[in-house]
Each structure stands twice: as structure tokens, then as C-alpha cells.
Motif scaffolding. Structure first.
Motif, PDB file in Angstrom:
ATOM      1  N   ARG A   1       0.852  -1.198   0.000  1.00 11.81           N
ATOM      2  CA  ARG A   1       0.000   0.000   0.000  1.00 11.81           C
ATOM      3  C   ARG A   1       0.885   1.246   0.000  1.00 11.81           C
ATOM      4  O   ARG A   1       1.626   1.499   0.947  1.00 11.81           O
ATOM      5  CB  ARG A   1      -0.900   0.011   1.233  1.00 11.81           C
TER       6      ARG A   1
ATOM      7  N   TRP B   1      -0.561   4.359  -1.090  1.00 12.15           N
ATOM      8  CA  TRP B   1      -1.427   5.515  -0.834  1.00 12.15           C
ATOM      9  C   TRP B   1      -1.480   5.763   0.664  1.00 12.15           C
ATOM     10  O   TRP B   1      -1.778   4.868   1.453  1.00 12.15           O
ATOM     11  CB  TRP B   1      -2.826   5.275  -1.395  1.00 12.15           C
TER      12      TRP B   1
ATOM     13  N   THR C   1       3.107   7.904  -4.321  1.00  9.80           N
ATOM     14  CA  THR C   1       1.929   7.291  -3.699  1.00  9.80           C
ATOM     15  C   THR C   1       0.880   6.869  -4.713  1.00  9.80           C
ATOM     16  O   THR C   1      -0.120   6.245  -4.332  1.00  9.80           O
ATOM     17  CB  THR C   1       1.299   8.273  -2.702  1.00  9.80           C
TER      18      THR C   1
ATOM     19  N   GLN D   1      -2.901  16.476  -0.137  1.00 10.97           N
ATOM     20  CA  GLN D   1      -2.796  15.021  -0.026  1.00 10.97           C
ATOM     21  C   GLN D   1      -1.829  14.446  -1.049  1.00 10.97           C
ATOM     22  O   GLN D   1      -1.059  13.537  -0.745  1.00 10.97           O
ATOM     23  CB  GLN D   1      -4.182  14.376  -0.221  1.00 10.97           C
TER      24      GLN D   1
ATOM     25  N   SER E   1       3.504  12.336  -2.661  1.00 10.73           N
ATOM     26  CA  SER E   1       3.112  12.951  -1.391  1.00 10.73           C
ATOM     27  C   SER E   1       3.950  14.206  -1.168  1.00 10.73           C
ATOM     28  O   SER E   1       4.997  14.390  -1.800  1.00 10.73           O
ATOM     29  CB  SER E   1       3.322  11.961  -0.240  1.00 10.73           C
TER      30      SER E   1
ATOM     31  N   SER F   1      -2.680   7.678   4.239  1.00  8.47           N
ATOM     32  CA  SER F   1      -3.860   8.269   4.866  1.00  8.47           C
ATOM     33  C   SER F   1      -3.591   9.733   5.210  1.00  8.47           C
ATOM     34  O   SER F   1      -2.432  10.158   5.297  1.00  8.47           O
ATOM     35  CB  SER F   1      -4.214   7.499   6.131  1.00  8.47           C
ATOM     36  N   PRO F   2      -4.643  10.530   5.406  1.00  8.64           N
ATOM     37  CA  PRO F   2      -4.419  11.941   5.773  1.00  8.64           C
ATOM     38  C   PRO F   2      -3.601  12.106   7.044  1.00  8.64           C
ATOM     39  O   PRO F   2      -2.818  13.057   7.168  1.00  8.64           O
ATOM     40  CB  PRO F   2      -5.846  12.483   5.946  1.00  8.64           C
ATOM     41  N   GLU F   3      -3.764  11.189   8.000  1.00  2.97           N
ATOM     42  CA  GLU F   3      -2.980  11.271   9.232  1.00  2.97           C
ATOM     43  C   GLU F   3      -1.491  11.062   8.954  1.00  2.97           C
ATOM     44  O   GLU F   3      -0.634  11.768   9.509  1.00  2.97           O
ATOM     45  CB  GLU F   3      -3.470  10.228  10.248  1.00  2.97           C
ATOM     46  N   GLU F   4      -1.187  10.105   8.096  1.00  2.01           N
ATOM     47  CA  GLU F   4       0.215   9.856   7.748  1.00  2.01           C
ATOM     48  C   GLU F   4       0.795  11.018   6.950  1.00  2.01           C
ATOM     49  O   GLU F   4       1.968  11.372   7.117  1.00  2.01           O
ATOM     50  CB  GLU F   4       0.330   8.562   6.940  1.00  2.01           C
TER      51      GLU F   4
END
Length: 487
Positions: free
Chosen positions: A293, A295, A361, A316, A355, A297-300
Motif C-alpha cells: 500500500r 497511498w 503514492t 494530499q 506525497s 492516509s491523511p494522518e500519515e
């Protein structure tokens, strides 16, 4: 039995300084004229036998060093006129053997001489046995000299072995040959160093047991004889290179774009084997790296957001398109579909998402070069990954406001004073995705015109090349190495 005769001592009128060098022998030419003195032979092998039989410590052979005739068998001394020795004669009679040869035991069984053996041959064998005094003790100096010679020969052998290994390593084109040079590793594989390449190999090595070889079939004998056990037996396809060298071959092919014939000559394997290795590894890495994976997450994304994205901290992904020139197809329909107005050539077009901190990503499939940026964005499959809390940073050609549910950061067409500043900020941040694309375009396979022979695997090659950039390179900006926690 004793072979010596009583020695007569007689003072000579013309004094002679000859003397015998054998220990415990006091014969001198000054007081005796019935004894002859003989110099050491010039033949190295015979001279060594003389030195060993004489048993004199620290013997230094000079022009005046002699051995008297008392130490030779009488048949070895030729009488008449000036006495001389027979060819190959050696001293064998000494004080420590009582000037006699060892007598043969009566219990010793001797084979009957065969027909045709001459008396001369029997004498040569006897003299050879006389030369081998197995009871003799070598001098300490002789042992030291022999030990030094053995050590010198061992050093020479070790040096020759190292040279042979170096020559063999230089002749073989493999990863081990370039392991000591990070510059060579970077040139041939695009990895930053040998340590980075080894770290990547350790991650994928366990999965290489499941690699599917292109062009190989399972043994028919095993499947027909026991079909119920064939699935349980591990497959061991024949390999002409170690697995890590197969990976090295694939990376060299990808990085330098070398022809299969050239790679076959470099790795000393057949061209068909090179083709099978490339196809096997591109499918393997496409499956293996594609299952990871990428892609985030917004937190990462927020956890790895560089401080330079202050006003655009909700970004993002940064997307952009790249085009790869390909050979013009013969079909007129394909020519029109692949022709790019921007490049004025037949191209394949793909989209890459990066990113904010520089990791790839998102990678789309390749499309004909005539497709627009908006249509490529629509068909790429990135839209379902976006939501309203995200933002996408794009180039001015991406008119995607009606396609995405999120905010779009795009340089405006008509620039006012404030919009010029916005354009500069976005351009300064979008430069990172362009640098990633530049890294991919530096791969020589994509830097030249792509032949139609690899059109069936070009999608896999493109995606593998994009995904490998996450493992090959260091952070885009050195200052981010301490600031960011890389994904």
C-alpha cells in the motif's frame, strides 16, 4: 665391511694447502701424497647430496673446499695420472659409519634380477641407495633455510591466488564485482549505495521462492507419476545466475536500457536466458511491489508534512503527467491515437502522484499520447481515493474541479499581482513531483524511443520503475532527512 685401506702419511716436498672439510677427518695434502682431494661438483642436485652427506654445520663452499678420496668408494676414484672421480660419485664413507657401507642382512629376501638387467644398472641402483642416508640428521641451518623457502613459496601462492580471484571477479559481471563502489552501484542500479540495495534485497528475498519463471514448465514426470503430490513438491527451476545477480541484471536493463544481446555477453549467458530473466523479474516485482500500500492516509500525510507546505498543509497528493516516446506503429489508427501534440511524436502517457514529502503514492497505467490530462486523471482511478478534507496540487492543464470532491491547488491562467505570488508558491512546491518524474525519466530505458517489442510489458516496467524510486533514492531535500519520518 670395511672398504678403507691404512693411510700412509708422508711429508711432501712441495707443500699443498688442501685439506678435507669433513668433520672428524684430519687429512691434509701437506703431509700426505697418497690421498687425492676433490672439489664440490657444479651440479646443484649432486652438490646438495654432498653437503647433506658431509654433515658439517655452517658449511661455506669456496674454491678451496674439498673432500678427500678416503670418503669415496674405491671404485669411484679413477687411478692413473691425476686422480678424478667418476661422474655422479658421492662421499659415503665417514667416521660415523666406520668408513664402511651397511652390510646386507642374511635374512633379507632379495628378488632375483630379471633377465636383461645389466651389472651397470645394478651398480647405479646401489649408488642411489648409498646417497639416501635415512639415519642422517639434517643441520639446523638447513632446516631454517628450508622453512624460509617454504614460507616464501606460501606467500607467493597466496599472492597468486588473490590475483586469480581479482582477475576472475573482473571477468565476471555481477553484483559482487561492484559491491565496493557506491558510484558503480548508483550507475548500474540507480540505488543510492550498496547498503541501500542490500536492504531492499533483504526485504524481497523471502518472496523470491515463489517467483514464477517465464518460459519454464513443471516436470511432466513428477506430475504424471504422482499428481496428488505434485502440488506439495517445491519447484526448483534451473537458474544460470544467482537470484541476487538476476535482480542486478534486471536493474541494469532498467537503468541503462542495454540490449539483451549486450547483457548476455556481460553476464556470460544466452540471450534467451536474459529475456526470460527480465520478464520473470518484471512480473515478480510488479506483483510484489504492487501489493504494498503506497497511498497514504491523511494522518500519515500530516505526520510527514514538511514545514514548507505551511499554507497548503491539507495537500494530499501532487500529480503530474509524463510522456514516454515510443516507436511509431504501422497502423494508422494507432498512429493517430499515440501521436502527442506536445512532443510531436508517438508517446505513451502516464500520471504520477507524489506525497508532499516526496514519496510516490500513486502510479497510473500508460495511455495513448493523444489523451488529455483531464481524461487521464478521470481514467486513472485516483478519484475514489480522494475526499472532501483533502487537497490536490496540479498543473494548470488539469481542469479537474468538476471531477474531484476536494480542493484543487492549481496555478491560475490570468495572473494578477496576488495570483503571481500564489503561482510562485505552488510552482515552488510542485517542483518536487517534477524532480521525481525527472528521476524516472533518467532511466535509460524510458529516455530513448521504446521499441514495440516490449509493448506487452511496458505498463509493468513503468510501474516497477516508479515504485522502485521509493527504495532507491534518498529524501528529495537533505533538510527533510531530519525533519521527516519517511514512510
Amino acid at each position: 665391511m670395511s672398504l678403507s685401506k691404512p693411510i700412509k702419511y708422508q711429508k711432501r716436498n712441495n707443500p699443498n694447502s688442501d685439506f678435507c672439510c669433513v668433520p672428524k677427518c684430519a687429512i691434509s695434502g701437506k703431509f700426505n701424497s697418497t690421498i687425492s682431494f676433490h672439489h664440490f661438483p657444479k651440479d646443484e642436485t649432486l652438490r646438495k647430496i654432498w653437503i647433506r652427506n658431509v654433515r658439517r654445520e655452517n658449511l661455506v663452499i669456496k674454491r678451496t673446499t674439498t673432500v678427500c678420496s678416503r670418503h669415496f668408494v674405491s671404485t669411484d676414484v679413477i687411478q692413473g695420472g691425476r686422480r678424478r672421480l667418476k661422474e655422479g660419485a658421492v662421499p659415503v664413507l665417514f667416521a660415523w659409519n666406520d668408513y664402511s657401507l651397511p652390510a646386507a642382512s642374511v635374512w633379507e629376501r632379495r628378488p632375483r634380477p630379471e633377465d636383461g638387467v645389466t651389472e651397470k644398472e645394478n651398480m647405479d641402483v646401489e649408488l642411489l641407495l648409498q646417497c639416501h642416508d635415512y639415519d642422517a640428521k639434517p643441520e639446523p641451518s638447513a632446516l631454517d633455510i628450508a622453512y624460509e623457502k617454504i614460507e616464501a613459496q606460501q606467500l607467493v601462492i597466496e599472492e597468486l591466488r588473490k590475483r586469480l580471484e581479482e582477475v576472475t571477479l573482473k571477468q565476471s559481471f555481477g553484483l559482487e564485482r561492484f559491491s565496493a563502489s557506491d558510484d558503480d552501484i548508483r550507475f548500474y542500479t540507480r540505488f543510492a549505495s550498496y547498503r541501500h540495495l542490500q536492504a531492499f534485497w533483504r526485504q524481497i528475498e523471502p518472496a523470491t521462492r515463489r517467483i514464477v519463471r517465464v518460459g519454464t514448465q513443471p516436470s511432466t514426470s513428477s506430475t504424471t507419476a504422482a499428481p496428488d503430490k505434485a502440488a506439495d513438491l517445491p519447484r526448483h527451476p534451473s537458474r544460470c545466475l544467482p537470484l541476487i545477480d538476476e535482480l542486478f541484471l534486471f536493474l541494469v536493463y532498467l537503468s541503462l536500457g542495454l540490449k539483451e544481446k549486450d547483457l548476455g555477453d556481460r553476464f556470460n549467458i544466452h540471450q534467451s536466458a536474459v529475456s526470460r530473466i527480465i520478464k520473470s523479474w518484471v512480473n515478480f516485482l510488479y506483483t510484489l511491489l504492487g501489493a504494498v500500500r503506497i497511498w497514504m492516509s491523511p494522518e500519515e500525510i500530516r505526520a510527514t508534512m514538511p514545514s514548507v507546505f505551511g499554507k497548503y498543509s491539507d495537500t494530499q497528493v501532487i500529480v503530474d503527467c509524463t510522456e514516454l516516446r515510443c516507436k511509431v506503429p504501422s497502423s494508422l489508427l494507432l498512429q493517430s491515437e499515440t501521436f502527442s501534440q506536445c512532443k510531436s511524436h508517438a508517446t505513451l502517457k502516464g500520471m504520477i502522484g507524489v506525497s508532499p514529502h516526496g514519496a510516490v503514492t500513486f502510479v497510473s497505467s500508460l495511455y495513448p499520447g493523444s489523451v488529455s490530462d483531464k481524461e487521464l486523471f478521470r481514467q486513472s482511478g485516483i478519484i475514489p481515493l480522494l475526499d472532501k478534507d483533502m487537497a490536490v496540487m496540479v498543473d494548470e492543464g488539469f481542469r479537474i474541479d468538476d471531477l474531484v470532491p476536494c480542493k484543487v491547488y492549481r496555478p491560475p491562467f490570468q495572473l494578477s499581482h496576488d495570483e503571481v505570488l500564489v503561482t510562485q508558491d505552488i510552482a515552488r512546491l510542485r517542483i518536487h513531483v517534477e524532480r521525481i518524474i525527472q528521476r524516472i525519466k533518467e532511466i535509460k530505458l524510458f529516455d530513448t524511443i521504446i521499441p514495440l517489442t516490449i509493448s506487452g510489458s511496458i505498463n509493468q516496467l513503468f510501474e516497477v520503475a516508479c515504485l522502485l524510486t521509493n527504495y532507491q533514492n534518498k529524501p528529495l531535500v537533505k533538510a527533510w532527512a531530519k525533519e521527516l519520518t519517511l514512510y
